[in-house]
Write a protein that holds these residues in place. Structure first.
Motif, mmCIF file in Angstrom:
data_model
loop_
_atom_site.group_PDB
_atom_site.id
_atom_site.type_symbol
_atom_site.label_atom_id
_atom_site.label_comp_id
_atom_site.label_asym_id
_atom_site.label_seq_id
_atom_site.Cartn_x
_atom_site.Cartn_y
_atom_site.Cartn_z
ATOM 1 N N MET A 148 -40.530 -62.532 14.400
ATOM 2 C CA MET A 148 -39.382 -61.975 15.113
ATOM 3 C C MET A 148 -39.895 -61.062 16.216
ATOM 4 N N LYS A 149 -39.642 -61.440 17.458
ATOM 5 C CA LYS A 149 -40.156 -60.705 18.608
ATOM 6 C C LYS A 149 -39.006 -60.309 19.523
ATOM 7 N N GLN A 150 -38.915 -59.025 19.846
ATOM 8 C CA GLN A 150 -37.881 -58.557 20.760
ATOM 9 C C GLN A 150 -38.266 -58.927 22.187
ATOM 10 N N VAL A 151 -37.299 -59.512 22.924
ATOM 11 C CA VAL A 151 -37.583 -59.935 24.292
ATOM 12 C C VAL A 151 -36.699 -59.236 25.322
ATOM 13 N N VAL A 152 -35.596 -58.594 24.884
ATOM 14 C CA VAL A 152 -34.696 -57.903 25.799
ATOM 15 C C VAL A 152 -34.128 -56.676 25.097
ATOM 16 N N GLU A 153 -33.945 -55.587 25.852
ATOM 17 C CA GLU A 153 -33.208 -54.429 25.351
ATOM 18 C C GLU A 153 -32.456 -53.776 26.496
ATOM 19 N N ASN A 154 -31.155 -53.520 26.279
ATOM 20 C CA ASN A 154 -30.324 -52.800 27.239
ATOM 21 C C ASN A 154 -29.475 -51.783 26.490
ATOM 22 N N LYS A 155 -29.388 -50.570 27.030
ATOM 23 C CA LYS A 155 -28.479 -49.596 26.452
ATOM 24 C C LYS A 155 -27.056 -49.969 26.806
ATOM 25 N N CYS A 156 -26.130 -49.825 25.831
ATOM 26 C CA CYS A 156 -24.749 -50.278 26.036
ATOM 27 C C CYS A 156 -23.819 -49.465 25.135
ATOM 28 N N PHE A 157 -22.894 -48.712 25.741
ATOM 29 C CA PHE A 157 -21.938 -47.893 25.002
ATOM 30 C C PHE A 157 -22.631 -47.038 23.942
ATOM 31 N N GLY A 158 -23.739 -46.469 24.316
ATOM 32 C CA GLY A 158 -24.476 -45.582 23.432
ATOM 33 C C GLY A 158 -25.363 -46.276 22.427
ATOM 34 N N GLY A 159 -25.221 -47.586 22.304
ATOM 35 C CA GLY A 159 -26.046 -48.355 21.382
ATOM 36 C C GLY A 159 -27.063 -49.201 22.124
ATOM 37 N N ARG A 160 -27.591 -50.218 21.451
ATOM 38 C CA ARG A 160 -28.635 -51.053 22.041
ATOM 39 C C ARG A 160 -28.257 -52.528 21.933
ATOM 40 N N GLN A 161 -28.277 -53.223 23.078
ATOM 41 C CA GLN A 161 -28.109 -54.671 23.102
ATOM 42 C C GLN A 161 -29.494 -55.294 23.140
ATOM 43 N N LEU A 162 -29.802 -56.073 22.114
ATOM 44 C CA LEU A 162 -31.145 -56.613 21.924
ATOM 45 C C LEU A 162 -31.103 -58.138 21.891
ATOM 46 N N ARG A 163 -32.234 -58.736 22.260
ATOM 47 C CA ARG A 163 -32.399 -60.184 22.091
ATOM 48 C C ARG A 163 -33.769 -60.440 21.485
ATOM 49 N N PHE A 164 -33.816 -61.383 20.548
ATOM 50 C CA PHE A 164 -35.046 -61.678 19.821
ATOM 51 C C PHE A 164 -35.336 -63.177 19.856
ATOM 52 N N THR A 165 -36.592 -63.512 19.612
ATOM 53 C CA THR A 165 -37.000 -64.883 19.356
ATOM 54 C C THR A 165 -37.781 -64.922 18.056
ATOM 55 N N HIS A 166 -37.713 -66.047 17.359
ATOM 56 C CA HIS A 166 -38.480 -66.194 16.122
ATOM 57 C C HIS A 166 -38.654 -67.684 15.832
ATOM 58 N N SER A 167 -39.564 -67.960 14.936
ATOM 59 C CA SER A 167 -39.800 -69.331 14.496
ATOM 60 C C SER A 167 -38.987 -69.580 13.243
ATOM 61 N N SER A 168 -38.040 -70.505 13.319
ATOM 62 C CA SER A 168 -37.156 -70.788 12.196
ATOM 63 C C SER A 168 -37.742 -71.891 11.321
ATOM 64 N N GLU A 169 -37.916 -71.583 10.031
ATOM 65 C CA GLU A 169 -38.363 -72.603 9.095
ATOM 66 C C GLU A 169 -37.249 -73.598 8.806
ATOM 67 N N VAL A 170 -36.019 -73.117 8.719
ATOM 68 C CA VAL A 170 -34.886 -73.981 8.393
ATOM 69 C C VAL A 170 -34.648 -75.016 9.490
ATOM 70 N N LEU A 171 -34.740 -74.585 10.758
ATOM 71 C CA LEU A 171 -34.453 -75.467 11.883
ATOM 72 C C LEU A 171 -35.707 -76.136 12.452
ATOM 73 N N ASP A 172 -36.870 -75.701 12.005
ATOM 74 C CA ASP A 172 -38.149 -76.265 12.438
ATOM 75 C C ASP A 172 -38.304 -76.199 13.957
ATOM 76 N N CYS A 173 -37.998 -75.014 14.511
ATOM 77 C CA CYS A 173 -38.147 -74.800 15.946
ATOM 78 C C CYS A 173 -38.060 -73.303 16.225
ATOM 79 N N ASP A 174 -38.347 -72.915 17.445
ATOM 80 C CA ASP A 174 -38.167 -71.521 17.859
ATOM 81 C C ASP A 174 -36.719 -71.290 18.263
#
Length: 279
Positions: free
Chosen positions: A1-27
């Protein structure tokens, strides 16, 4: 699980991640909004499932949900709508309603789809377990929501797992894949031609068979171009009445299928979920 984006938003954090899924057999990519309250304690979580052609980014950019999630102290999790990658098969004709961007939140049983297209297991099991290890989320207080194909996904997932979710809502859901062209194509392709196997992924069939009751809110625009042929809201109304399953189904005059519709009522949905997730 790797964070690729972060933006502050309404006092919180909007984040985006990537990871390798075993269930879906893809990133895979997924997006998370953490409200300010997550800085000091684990927070309840609302899973959002998007519709055909979308990715994890449509909802976070267009719906305006973060301001309401911040007020309710609820995290938002938006997965992608299908497996992705060069090895993942797509609709042979390149149509938008099957294959990439159209996973329908089911576990495919038919080749070649069954290797990757297992979005049900991804949303219900793999993604929540991954998030529980990495972020301050309380999966014991979870709700689920979605739009169109994602509304179908949210409803079937909650109805099949009433112990996992405290509340469920949907915008313009595909109410009965058994009875519309989108559903017939997707379930036929992913699950095969035996329609009896489709019933476990049809909201109206699940409502009629349900033994437990969850709080359900559905909004449907009356100017939605897909209402009559694809969404079939009247079948959900009939099924809930037949099964005596209480749910609030609101018809919104003048609204279409777009994110303008979602943005108009997303505050209502966050408040609806908040009353159950913050208990």
């Amino acid at each position: 699980m790797k964070q690729v984006v972060e933006n502050k938003c309404f006092g919180g954090r909007q984040l985006r991640f990537t990871h390798s899924s075993e269930v879906l057999d893809c990133d895979m990519h997924f997006s998370v909004y953490l409200p300010p309250r997550a800085e000091t304690a684990p927070v309840p979580v609302l899973y959002w499932l998007s519709g055909l052609t979308c990715t994890d980014e449509n909802f976070v950019a267009k719906a305006g949900a973060q301001q309401f999630a911040a007020r309710e102290g609820v995290a938002l999790v938006a997965p992608d709508t299908s497996p992705r990658g060069a090895d993942v098969p797509d609709d042979p004709a390149g149509a938008y309603d099957f294959g990439l961007g159209a996973g329908f939140y089911v576990n495919a049983t038919e080749p070649p789809w069954n290797r990757h297209y297992r979005m049900y297991d991804y949303v219900v099991d793999e993604l929540p377990a991954l998030l529980a290890r990495a972020l301050p989320l309380d999966n014991g207080r979870a709700g689920i929501c979605g739009h169109s194909m994602g509304g179908h996904g949210a409803l079937i997932i909650a109805l099949k797992n009433p112990d996992r979710y405290r509340s469920v809502s949907a915008f313009a859901p595909i109410c009965s894949p058994l009875n519309c062209p989108w559903g017939e194509k997707a379930l036929g392709g992913y699950l095969g031609t035996d329609r009896r196997q489709w019933e476990a992924n049809d909201t109206t069939a699940l409502v009629r068979a349900a033994t437990e009751r969850l709080p359900i809110l559905v909004d449907q625009g009356e100017a939605d171009e897909f209402l009559a042929e694809q969404l079939r809201t009247e079948l959900l109304v009939a099924a809930s009445a037949e099964a005596q399953y209480p749910m609030e189904i609101r018809r919104q005059p003048g609204y279409d299928h777009s994110y303008f519709f979602i943005a108009s009522f997303i505050g209502d949905h966050l408040r609806f979920h908040g009353q159950y997730l913050n208990k």
